[in-house]
Design an enzyme around this catalytic site. Structure first.
Site, PDB file in Angstrom:
ATOM      1  N   GLN A 196       0.856  -1.180   0.000  1.00 26.70           N
ATOM      2  CA  GLN A 196       0.000   0.000   0.000  1.00 26.70           C
ATOM      3  C   GLN A 196       0.898   1.238   0.000  1.00 26.70           C
ATOM      4  OE1 GLN A 196      -3.752  -0.688   0.060  1.00 26.70           O
ATOM      5  NE2 GLN A 196      -2.494  -2.323  -0.791  1.00 26.70           N
ATOM      6  N   ARG A 216      -4.629   3.457   4.518  1.00 29.54           N
ATOM      7  CA  ARG A 216      -3.866   4.238   3.552  1.00 29.54           C
ATOM      8  C   ARG A 216      -4.171   3.756   2.142  1.00 29.54           C
ATOM      9  NH1 ARG A 216       0.375   4.659   6.066  1.00 29.54           N
ATOM     10  NH2 ARG A 216       1.516   5.884   4.519  1.00 29.54           N
ATOM     11  N   ALA A 237     -11.875   2.122   3.778  1.00 29.86           N
ATOM     12  CA  ALA A 237     -10.846   1.336   3.103  1.00 29.86           C
ATOM     13  C   ALA A 237      -9.945   2.214   2.242  1.00 29.86           C
ATOM     14  CB  ALA A 237     -11.506   0.244   2.258  1.00 29.86           C
ATOM     15  N   HIS A 238      -8.972   1.564   1.615  1.00 34.78           N
ATOM     16  CA  HIS A 238      -7.966   2.296   0.845  1.00 34.78           C
ATOM     17  C   HIS A 238      -8.578   3.023  -0.353  1.00 34.78           C
ATOM     18  CE1 HIS A 238      -7.022  -1.793  -1.363  1.00 34.78           C
ATOM     19  NE2 HIS A 238      -8.275  -1.432  -1.476  1.00 34.78           N
ATOM     20  N   ASN A 239      -8.025   4.209  -0.599  1.00 35.55           N
ATOM     21  CA  ASN A 239      -8.391   5.045  -1.747  1.00 35.55           C
ATOM     22  C   ASN A 239      -9.803   5.622  -1.681  1.00 35.55           C
ATOM     23  OD1 ASN A 239      -6.512   2.627  -3.145  1.00 35.55           O
ATOM     24  ND2 ASN A 239      -5.889   4.730  -3.574  1.00 35.55           N
TER      25      ASN A 239
END
Length: 340
Positions: A196, A216, A237-239
């Site tokens: 990540q 991240r 969650a990511h993004n």
């Protein structure tokens, strides 16, 4: 805090009715307020309690002002005025200014004026912390982080490396910001971890609840814009990108790469699938499951409310029959059209 009603009225921009020299030192509900408390009424359902309250004054909107026999502070929005008043009487203990002797501050850390670092806190190298920010006991802040002015991290908050936080952000205990997103590629029955490589960027005036996790980004950053409020036990969650002024209640879960528009509200237990977009002004009721993008503002819901277990079992059995019923209905309609 002890102040006169006149001082409080000036702070709130309120019209005062009654003795402005009376002093107050707390905020309490209508039913239990004492002679040194200020109280409020925003819901007409509590109008009956106005006659018996012992409060020094009542914060009230213009719609109910004539119902108050005691001293009153008349405002346009009583609930908002109440919120501002509570901040004056917040008795939260504060860390002393400076770095506690049992804290660890690594090389290259820059601390602004009036920073407070509690016992057991660890500040990673090259991190910058702005003026007036307080870091509670046991917090762990990774290297190369940026934390703005007048922030408050309660005890045992964890920030991974390179997390960026704006000004006046409050983070409750147990929150984890910057942990790895859930990214894995299948590999012959096993899983290959996807590093990540993004960060987390959090704007100004953000509230983050206890035990909330913000991952991240995988390649780009996870972003929380200004004025967002997050309750406890939320998973982002990511993004994910959360627009300005959005609000989420407890146990909301948002899968990766989803974009939440400005001013959206997500009630408790809402789940949102990944790679979706919610337009500005979308409001999802409790336990709503969102599996497709929403392009228009409005109120959305899914699922069914509670019912007796026997009735639920019968309904659940009928859910499974809906597809066959729809096909039979379609066949019947076609046959009727043929006979017309």
């Amino acid at each position: 805090m002890d102040l006169s009603l006149s001082e409080l009225a000036t702070y709130l921009g309120a019209e005062i009715r009654g003795d402005g020299s009376a002093r107050v030192d707390g905020v309490a509900p209508l039913s239990s307020a004492g002679s040194s408390d200020v109280t409020f009424i925003a819901d007409p359902a509590y109008r009956k309690q106005l006659d018996s309250t012992a409060a020094a004054a009542v914060i009230v909107g213009t719609n109910l002002a004539d119902d108050v026999a005691s001293a009153a502070l008349v405002v346009e929005d009583a609930y908002l005025a109440f919120a501002k008043t509570t901040q004056l009487f917040d008795r939260r203990p504060r860390q002393p200014e400076g770095v506690h002797p049992r804290a660890i501050v690594e090389d290259g850390v820059v601390l602004g004026a009036g920073v407070r670092i509690g016992p057991g806190a660890v500040i990673g190298r090259n991190t910058h912390i702005g003026d007036g920010t307080e870091v509670g006991a046991g917090c762990v802040i990774g290297s190369d982080c940026r934390i703005g002015r007048d922030c408050l991290l309660f005890a045992n908050v964890t920030l991974y490396y390179r997390v960026s936080i704006g000004d006046r952000v409050r983070v409750q205990s147990g929150a984890v910001i910057g942990s790895d997103g859930f990214g894995f590629a299948p590999n012959k029955g096993k899983w290959e971890r996807i590093a990540q490589l993004g960060n987390v960027r959090i704007g100004n005036n953000v509230e983050i609840g206890a035990n909330t996790c913000i991952d991240r980004g995988a390649l780009e950053d996870t972003v929380i814009e200004d004025d967002v409020i997050l309750d406890n036990l939320i998973q982002i969650a990511h993004n994910v990108h959360v627009g300005q002024g959005a609000a989420m209640a407890g146990c909301v879960g948002i899968a990766g790469s989803t974009h939440i528009g400005k001013g959206c509200t997500l009630a408790g237990g809402v789940g949102i699938a990944g790679h979706l977009t919610l337009a500005d002004g979308v409001h999802a009721l409790g336990m709503t499951l969102i599996t497709n993008s929403i392009d228009e503002p409005g109120v959305y819901a899914s699922g069914t409310s509670h019912m007796p277990a026997k009735q639920w079992r019968r309904s659940a059995a009928r859910f499974k029959q809906l597809d066959s019923i729809a096909k039979r209905l379609q066949k019947l309609e076609k046959s009727q059209e043929g006979n017309a």
